[in-house]
Scaffold this motif. Sequence first.
Motif, PDB file in Angstrom:
ATOM      1  N   ALA A  84     -61.198   6.571   2.580  1.00  0.00           N
ATOM      2  CA  ALA A  84     -59.856   7.000   2.797  1.00  0.00           C
ATOM      3  C   ALA A  84     -59.183   6.485   4.106  1.00  0.00           C
ATOM      4  O   ALA A  84     -59.977   6.716   5.045  1.00  0.00           O
ATOM      5  CB  ALA A  84     -59.624   8.597   2.175  1.00  0.00           C
ATOM      6  N   ARG A  85     -57.959   6.582   4.171  1.00  0.00           N
ATOM      7  CA  ARG A  85     -57.220   6.047   5.614  1.00  0.00           C
ATOM      8  C   ARG A  85     -57.027   7.805   6.139  1.00  0.00           C
ATOM      9  O   ARG A  85     -56.237   8.366   5.159  1.00  0.00           O
ATOM     10  CB  ARG A  85     -56.036   5.412   5.191  1.00  0.00           C
ATOM     11  N   ASP A 133     -55.152   9.843   3.070  1.00  0.00           N
ATOM     12  CA  ASP A 133     -54.562   8.987   2.303  1.00  0.00           C
ATOM     13  C   ASP A 133     -55.815   8.121   1.261  1.00  0.00           C
ATOM     14  O   ASP A 133     -56.277   7.132   1.748  1.00  0.00           O
ATOM     15  CB  ASP A 133     -53.640   7.840   2.684  1.00  0.00           C
ATOM     16  N   GLY A 177     -55.126   6.802  -1.664  1.00  0.00           N
ATOM     17  CA  GLY A 177     -54.593   6.049  -2.617  1.00  0.00           C
ATOM     18  C   GLY A 177     -53.754   6.941  -3.407  1.00  0.00           C
ATOM     19  O   GLY A 177     -52.492   7.163  -3.379  1.00  0.00           O
ATOM     20  N   ASP A 178     -54.326   7.194  -4.739  1.00  0.00           N
ATOM     21  CA  ASP A 178     -53.502   7.918  -5.900  1.00  0.00           C
ATOM     22  C   ASP A 178     -53.290   9.448  -5.202  1.00  0.00           C
ATOM     23  O   ASP A 178     -52.680  10.255  -5.929  1.00  0.00           O
ATOM     24  CB  ASP A 178     -54.040   7.938  -7.033  1.00  0.00           C
ATOM     25  N   ALA A 209     -48.305   7.881  -4.352  1.00  0.00           N
ATOM     26  CA  ALA A 209     -49.169   8.337  -4.839  1.00  0.00           C
ATOM     27  C   ALA A 209     -48.951   9.213  -6.022  1.00  0.00           C
ATOM     28  O   ALA A 209     -47.895   9.421  -6.276  1.00  0.00           O
ATOM     29  CB  ALA A 209     -49.552   9.419  -3.536  1.00  0.00           C
TER      30      ALA A 209
END
Length: 100
Positions: free
Chosen positions: A51-52, A65, A67-68, A18
């Motif tokens: 998001a996860r 999470d 992504g970035d 990230a």
Amino acid sequence: MKAEETVEIDLAGKTSLADTMIIASGRSQRHVGSIADKIIQEMKAKGFGNARVEGLPACDWVLIDAGDILVHIFRPEVRGFYNLEKIWGVDRPTGARLAG
């Protein structure tokens, strides 16, 4: 949601996981869960997609999470145990080779 001790760590150049890590604390499991729910709702509302999320429903810690951006929300004693600020903080060397 009144998250406490919020820290932003720039991960650019340190990892491909990230670009930014945000770490915050909640006072209790319920507070950690409420902070996480609010962040997830805001991300969806602003078009960041799904998001996860890990750590729900126990809420000792929650990882979002996106992504970035990684968001970690901890109860204070759990945050101290993992000590992510020390692992990923500004003082961590980037690309340095260890003598061996």
